[in-house]
Design a protein around this motif. Structure first.
Motif, PDB file in Angstrom:
ATOM      1  N   UNK A 166      41.275  36.699  45.080  1.00 19.64           N
ATOM      2  CA  UNK A 166      40.068  36.111  45.663  1.00 19.64           C
ATOM      3  C   UNK A 166      38.973  37.168  45.854  1.00 19.64           C
ATOM      4  N   UNK A 167      37.730  36.747  45.692  1.00 22.46           N
ATOM      5  CA  UNK A 167      36.572  37.618  45.910  1.00 22.46           C
ATOM      6  C   UNK A 167      35.807  37.132  47.129  1.00 22.46           C
ATOM      7  N   UNK A 168      35.082  38.039  47.765  1.00 24.80           N
ATOM      8  CA  UNK A 168      34.267  37.674  48.929  1.00 24.80           C
ATOM      9  C   UNK A 168      33.037  36.870  48.497  1.00 24.80           C
ATOM     10  N   UNK A 169      32.579  37.096  47.259  1.00 28.01           N
ATOM     11  CA  UNK A 169      31.415  36.386  46.725  1.00 28.01           C
ATOM     12  C   UNK A 169      31.662  36.111  45.247  1.00 28.01           C
ATOM     13  N   UNK A 170      30.994  35.123  44.671  1.00 30.77           N
ATOM     14  CA  UNK A 170      31.154  34.862  43.243  1.00 30.77           C
ATOM     15  C   UNK A 170      30.890  36.120  42.416  1.00 30.77           C
ATOM     16  N   UNK A 171      31.623  36.253  41.312  1.00 29.44           N
ATOM     17  CA  UNK A 171      31.499  37.444  40.467  1.00 29.44           C
ATOM     18  C   UNK A 171      30.104  37.589  39.892  1.00 29.44           C
ATOM     19  N   UNK A 172      29.525  36.498  39.418  1.00 35.83           N
ATOM     20  CA  UNK A 172      28.172  36.569  38.834  1.00 35.83           C
ATOM     21  C   UNK A 172      28.155  37.526  37.658  1.00 35.83           C
ATOM     22  N   UNK A 173      27.168  38.422  37.632  1.00 30.93           N
ATOM     23  CA  UNK A 173      27.075  39.365  36.527  1.00 30.93           C
ATOM     24  C   UNK A 173      27.610  40.752  36.895  1.00 30.93           C
ATOM     25  N   UNK A 174      28.389  40.823  37.968  1.00 30.07           N
ATOM     26  CA  UNK A 174      28.999  42.097  38.336  1.00 30.07           C
ATOM     27  C   UNK A 174      30.093  42.471  37.338  1.00 30.07           C
ATOM     28  N   UNK A 175      30.311  43.754  37.178  1.00 28.45           N
ATOM     29  CA  UNK A 175      31.314  44.275  36.269  1.00 28.45           C
ATOM     30  C   UNK A 175      32.665  44.352  36.969  1.00 28.45           C
TER      31      UNK A 175
END
Length: 144
Positions: free
Chosen positions: A131-140
């Motif tokens: 799980x991530x704290x925020x959506x991945x989006x365009x992060x690497x």
């Protein structure tokens, strides 16, 4: 002598033995190998889905081969790696998030319930959803 014959055949193959006009310069176009983006790699069909385990014994860090963005909001990352038999071995991950990247430190080890038991030595494709704290989006995504 064993090396000379294959080397000679290779040289003939590379220079060409056709009836083409030998005065024309040889033209070879090669393109670099195509590497799929890790985020576009599909999960293994035969992958064992592993749940993060606390209390693993004899842990060691391992890098994942690829990942897939999951979750309706893109707020989960499924990392794909090779593991041992799921009845004996487990995995967990530590996640560090910044505005530019998500670093996932994956480690595997023996399940507490499997300590002292006979386990088969096999390699199994495995997937662990993180799980991530925020959506991945365009992060690497980076293996840490």
């Amino acid at each position: 002598m064993r090396i000379l014959v294959p080397a000679a055949l290779l040289a003939l193959t590379l220079t060409g033995c056709s009836e083409n006009d030998s005065s024309a310069p040889a033209s070879t176009t090669t393109s670099p190998p195509t590497v799929a983006s890790p985020s576009s790699v599909a999960m293994h069909d035969d992958s064992a889905e592993i749940t993060a385990e606390q209390g693993l014994v004899d842990t060691h860090p391992i890098t994942f081969e690829s990942y897939t963005v999951t979750g309706a909001a893109g707020d989960r990352v499924a990392v794909h790696f090779d593991s041992g038999a799921p009845e004996c071995f487990g995995a967990d991950a530590a996640v560090t998030e910044t505005d530019a990247s998500v670093t996932i430190a994956l480690r595997t080890g023996t399940l507490p319930a499997a300590v002292g038991k006979a386990c088969t030595m096999q390699i199994v494709p495995a997937t662990l959803e993180v799980p991530l704290a925020a959506p991945l989006g365009d992060r690497q995504v980076v293996a840490g």
